[in-house]
Scaffold this active site. Structure first.
Site, PDB file in Angstrom:
ATOM      1  N   THR A 235     -67.751  21.483 111.924  1.00 43.87           N
ATOM      2  CA  THR A 235     -66.736  21.372 110.406  1.00 43.87           C
ATOM      3  C   THR A 235     -67.290  21.161 109.318  1.00 43.87           C
ATOM      4  O   THR A 235     -67.593  19.603 109.189  1.00 43.87           O
ATOM      5  CB  THR A 235     -64.864  20.918 110.757  1.00 43.87           C
ATOM      6  OG1 THR A 235     -64.662  21.964 111.856  1.00 43.87           O
ATOM      7  CG2 THR A 235     -64.036  21.122 109.741  1.00 43.87           C
TER       8      THR A 235
ATOM      9  N   LYS B 192     -62.464  27.627 108.490  1.00 46.92           N
ATOM     10  CA  LYS B 192     -61.865  27.132 108.597  1.00 46.92           C
ATOM     11  C   LYS B 192     -61.401  25.588 108.790  1.00 46.92           C
ATOM     12  O   LYS B 192     -60.445  24.971 109.480  1.00 46.92           O
ATOM     13  CB  LYS B 192     -63.326  26.177 109.816  1.00 46.92           C
ATOM     14  CG  LYS B 192     -63.253  25.161 110.671  1.00 46.92           C
ATOM     15  CD  LYS B 192     -62.200  25.536 111.857  1.00 46.92           C
ATOM     16  CE  LYS B 192     -62.005  24.313 113.088  1.00 46.92           C
ATOM     17  NZ  LYS B 192     -63.384  23.466 113.609  1.00 46.92           N
TER      18      LYS B 192
ATOM     19  N   LYS C  35     -61.728  12.734 107.560  1.00 49.56           N
ATOM     20  CA  LYS C  35     -62.943  13.618 107.364  1.00 49.56           C
ATOM     21  C   LYS C  35     -62.354  15.766 107.191  1.00 49.56           C
ATOM     22  O   LYS C  35     -62.844  16.111 105.723  1.00 49.56           O
ATOM     23  CB  LYS C  35     -64.318  14.385 108.659  1.00 49.56           C
ATOM     24  CG  LYS C  35     -65.124  14.718 108.097  1.00 49.56           C
ATOM     25  CD  LYS C  35     -66.334  15.981 108.862  1.00 49.56           C
ATOM     26  CE  LYS C  35     -65.107  16.350 110.340  1.00 49.56           C
ATOM     27  NZ  LYS C  35     -65.975  17.639 110.056  1.00 49.56           N
TER      28      LYS C  35
END
Length: 306
Positions: free
Chosen positions: A102, A178, A246
């Site tokens: 990702t 995503k 994150k």
């Protein structure tokens, strides 16, 4: 549906929860799978199952036309490709690099350009579904790539996953989809934790609350999956708190670039940041519930509440 594929040499770099499952799935589907990991014992264990252990990304790339990277973030992907003993130095012209992390969409776009200059195909291919689905070949892939990259590695993609979405003819679109998925996942986990915390604060039996919610309209996949971890008092990190620090950061950075407001994402990000700063960053992401004061979590000693 998985398409039939000819046996091929495929490299998998990164044997964490998802990477190990991907490697096993590809081997079970007839590929000769070469692997490496920063933990040599992980690669050696896979070799005992019938794979091939390699000492570095460079060694993997020198033996495989298709290299799959399943590491945590962009920085680790960069190291896999261009660090000491990096894969890029060993990849032949016309080989393919499949990036499953990702990352920021713009970063993925620039990596495609960088690898094209070296004659290497690039597939932007973030994954979702968890370790069990990776191991059973039923995970989801959100991919985007140039047609020639799909032509070179499309069969391997189909052998890796239950659903492979081909979302565009350039890198970046897969990563955009995503991070939108991660927006929902992070907000749902935060909301699930908040709901369970309120129930605990109000003295509702946790198991009863879980039973009712998972059979009611307020349920979500994340509530059902993650609050089971809370009930079991098991914060073993299948996906850690710091992953959502994150990932929701990437969501907010992407929206900030176009001045697009994301109030729920921002709040959820702050909740995960609070959990991380409190020392829970490496615990399962359900540990975000630990930020709520005055509650007795299952498996912990009762507190005195004012």
């Amino acid at each position: 549906m998985n398409s039939p594929s000819l046996p091929s040499k495929v490299g998998v770099i990164g044997l964490g929860a998802m990477g190990a499952g991907i490697a096993r799935t590809l081997r079970q589907r007839g590929h000769e799978v070469h692997v490496c990991d920063i933990r040599p014992e992980a690669a050696e264990a896979f070799a005992r199952e019938g794979g091939v252990a390699c000492a570095s990304p460079l060694e993997v790339a020198s033996q495989c036309q298709i290299v799959i990277s399943v590491v945590i973030n962009a920085a680790q992907t960069e190291a896999v490709l261009f660090g000491d003993q990096g894969a890029a130095a060993g990849m032949a012209e016309g080989s393919t690099f499949i990036m499953c992390s990702t990352v920021a969409p713009g970063w993925s776009e620039s990596m495609e350009t960088r690898l094209l200059e070296l004659g290497i195909h690039y597939i932007d291919a973030p994954i979702s579904g968890g370790a069990a689905k990776a191991a059973s070949g039923q995970m989801t892939m959100m991919t985007s790539a140039r047609p020639e990259a799909y032509a070179a590695a499309g069969r391997v993609l189909d052998d890796m996953a239950g659903k492979v979405y081909r979302l565009g003819n350039r890198a970046g679109v897969g990563s955009k989809v995503k991070i939108i998925n991660q927006l929902l996942a992070g907000v749902h986990i935060a909301a699930a934790a908040e709901a369970m915390a309120l129930g605990l604060r109000e003295g509702v039996d946790a198991a009863s609350l879980y039973e009712v919610i998972t059979h009611s309209a307020g349920n979500s996949w994340m509530f059902e999956n993650r609050m089971a971890h809370v009930l079991a008092a098991d914060y073993t990190p299948l996906s850690a708190v710091d992953i959502f620090v994150k990932d929701l950061g990437l969501v907010l950075d992407t929206a900030r670039a176009s001045k697009f407001p994301l109030p729920l994402s921002a709040t959820a990000h702050q909740m995960f940041m609070q959990a991380s700063s409190a020392g829970f960053g490496r615990e399962d992401d359900s540990a975000v519930i630990k930020i709520f004061p005055g509650i007795d979590l299952p498996g912990t000693p009762p507190q005195e509440h004012s």
